[in-house]
Write an enzyme that holds these catalytic residues in place. Structure first.
Site, mmCIF file in Angstrom:
data_model
loop_
_atom_site.group_PDB
_atom_site.id
_atom_site.type_symbol
_atom_site.label_atom_id
_atom_site.label_comp_id
_atom_site.label_asym_id
_atom_site.label_seq_id
_atom_site.Cartn_x
_atom_site.Cartn_y
_atom_site.Cartn_z
ATOM 1 N N SER A 265 0.773 -1.195 -0.010
ATOM 2 C CA SER A 265 0.077 -0.187 -0.190
ATOM 3 C C SER A 265 0.943 1.350 0.191
ATOM 4 O O SER A 265 1.916 1.421 0.936
ATOM 5 C CB SER A 265 -0.854 -0.002 1.373
ATOM 6 O OG SER A 265 -1.501 1.348 1.320
ATOM 7 N N LYS A 266 0.589 2.181 -0.983
ATOM 8 C CA LYS A 266 1.310 3.636 -1.101
ATOM 9 C C LYS A 266 0.999 4.447 0.469
ATOM 10 O O LYS A 266 2.122 4.943 0.904
ATOM 11 C CB LYS A 266 0.663 4.418 -2.116
ATOM 12 C CG LYS A 266 1.237 5.768 -2.386
ATOM 13 C CD LYS A 266 2.858 5.521 -2.751
ATOM 14 C CE LYS A 266 3.548 6.827 -3.412
ATOM 15 N NZ LYS A 266 5.007 6.611 -3.940
#
Length: 494
Positions: A265-266
């Site tokens: 996940s960014k």
């Protein structure tokens, strides 16, 4: 609504036949994360393995989440990764437009056709008066009341201008079975499926409906997507069946994970493709590594060219289990790619990083690069390794002491006193002449080469660990700068 059957016939006539056709259909909502890149890569490899077509389609119907330069990011990423599309918004093709908002007029017509085929219905309910039912797991779905309206009731609501959506009409009994190339056959009871909205009250399609219509009209034969869409596949199949269309082959890929429990996940700091490039990884190495994230080619080989991947790619080598992104393994791949480059290729890639540390416009970039190619794993490793070329660091005389080479301050003074005048009178300044002069001087002083080379390198670089040895460093620094630094070293020792 009267249907224009000739228009539908013309649309169907455009669909290419007799070839494998795959599509990468990203939403332009930001960066290209690793999972997106893997989907694009597998989609490309399937098409090229079968000498088919790889299509780029931009799915931009979610206008609220659009990011200004995201489409450019998509184009740039595909180009840098060597994933050349055969059809797309920028180059056209036989089944355009290739941007979803430009296809807006298609979806309402196909929704009306689906109503005629009894696969959909108008729903006039609003959120306040929808009567929903739930199961023992808490899943809530629409009860389908508007699917039971009579033609007269529907006409009355239309005449009164009551807003409506168009919903898919799911069979109430039986089950739907679909086949996935990775997970095999999966059967879902129809009563567990919801009558999804296909066309919203503003006339825009939902993602699921637009996706099916576009895949059919573009002749897509293989659909690659994440395993989170497995639960939606039965509803897609029921749409295909209602229209009487062929169903594409599904390839649902398990997610790419940061660890055993968390998806990448960014938001949690996991890198995108662009982040990896900024961290010094080569695009070719990233693509090679991503290809093996959950896919096994069989055998021991790990490093592949794109042509080799196209030749051997088989979807049945994709694992059902999630793939864990291992930055250490990617770093290994990157180091292998760096070492396999020609000196000229590496110097070109390394130059921006060399320039970060070495500001001299006349610096020997190729020479410095030659010291680094076998000694760095990422391009971002470069600047910190070569700062001494720009400026001699302030170092301690303790560096002149080195047990392995039997160097100490006393021998270092002797060496520098002998080497400085020798360098001053050396006829030529190149690797061969510097090397021969130092080796001959070591023999003359009856000491090992390493004993003589160590203080020369310390005085020239001011660092115990350097890319390259005394000969290469002195040659790159040049005669005058080398002599200046050796004299400084002699002063420190004195």
């Amino acid at each position: 609504m009267a249907l224009d059957y000739k228009w539908f016939e013309e649309m169907e006539a455009r669909i290419p036949k007799g070839e494998v056709r795959t599509r990468f259909a990203p939403s332009p909502t930001g960066y290209m994360h690793v999972g997106n890149l893997r989907t694009a890569l597998y989609t490309y490899l399937i098409a090229k393995h079968y000498n088919g077509k790889f299509i780029l389609r931009i799915e931009d119907t979610d206008q609220k989440r659009l990011v200004g330069d995201a489409v450019k990011v998509i184009y740039d990423t595909l180009k840098r990764c060597g994933l050349k599309h055969d059809e797309g918004p920028d180059i056209g093709g036989p089944v355009g437009p290739y941007i979803q908002t430009e296809r807006r007029g298609f979806y309402g017509k196909y929704a009306e056709l689906l109503i005629e085929k009894s696969g959909a219905y108008r729903c006039f309910c609003n959120k306040a008066d929808e009567d929903t039912s739930g199961d023992d797991k808490g899943f809530v779905k629409y009860d389908g009341r508007c699917s039971r309206l009579s033609p007269e009731e529907i006409r009355a609501k239309l005449d009164a201008g009551v807003p409506y959506v168009i919903r898919q009409k799911i069979p109430r009994e039986g089950s739907t079975t679909f086949s996935d190339e990775i997970f095999g056959e999966i059967t879902t009871p129809n009563d567990s499926l919801d009558d999804n909205v296909l066309i919203k009250s503003d006339g825009l399609p939902t993602y699921n409906f637009a996706n099916v219509i576009d895949d059919h009209l573009m002749g897509i034969t293989h659909v690659v997507r994440g395993s989170e869409y497995l639960s939606s596949a039965p509803k897609y199949n029921l749409l295909y069946e209602s229209f009487g269309w062929d169903i594409p082959k599904y390839i649902h890929c398990p997610p790419v994970m940061r660890d055993a429990h968390n998806k990448m996940s960014k938001r949690h700091g996991d890198p995108s493709y662009e982040d990896l490039l900024a961290q010094g990884y080569l695009s070719e190495a990233v693509v090679n590594y991503v290809a093996l994230l959950g896919w096994s080619p069989g055998g021991e080989q790990e490093i592949f060219t794109m042509d080799e991947l196209c030749g051997i790619f088989d979807v049945h080598g994709i694992s059902k289990s999630p793939a864990i992104f291992d930055i250490a393994k990617l770093t290994y791949f990157n180091s292998e790619y760096i070492r396999a480059m020609t000196p000229e290729e590496f110097a070109k890639e390394a130059e921006p990083y060399i320039r970060q540390a070495v500001k001299n416009p006349d610096a020997d970039i190729a020479g410095i690069a030659s010291l680094l190619q076998q000694r760095c794993e990422k391009l971002t490793d470069i600047p910190e390794k070569i700062t001494f070329f720009e400026e001699l660091p302030d170092y301690s005389v303790e560096l002149f002491t080195h047990k392995k080479s039997k160097s100490n301050p006393e021998t270092s003074v002797r060496v520098l006193n002998e080497v400085i005048p020798m360098f001053e009178s050396l006829p030529e300044w190149n690797d061969e002449s510097i090397h021969d002069a130092l080796v001959n001087k070591a023999a003359e002083l009856e000491m090992k080469n390493a004993t003589l080379m160590w203080p020369v390198r310390i005085a020239a670089a001011g660092m115990a660990v350097t890319p390259g040895g005394a000969v290469e460093i002195c040659r790159i620094l040049g005669r005058e700068e080398t002599l200046r630094r050796l004299r400084i070293g002699l002063e420190k020792l004195s």
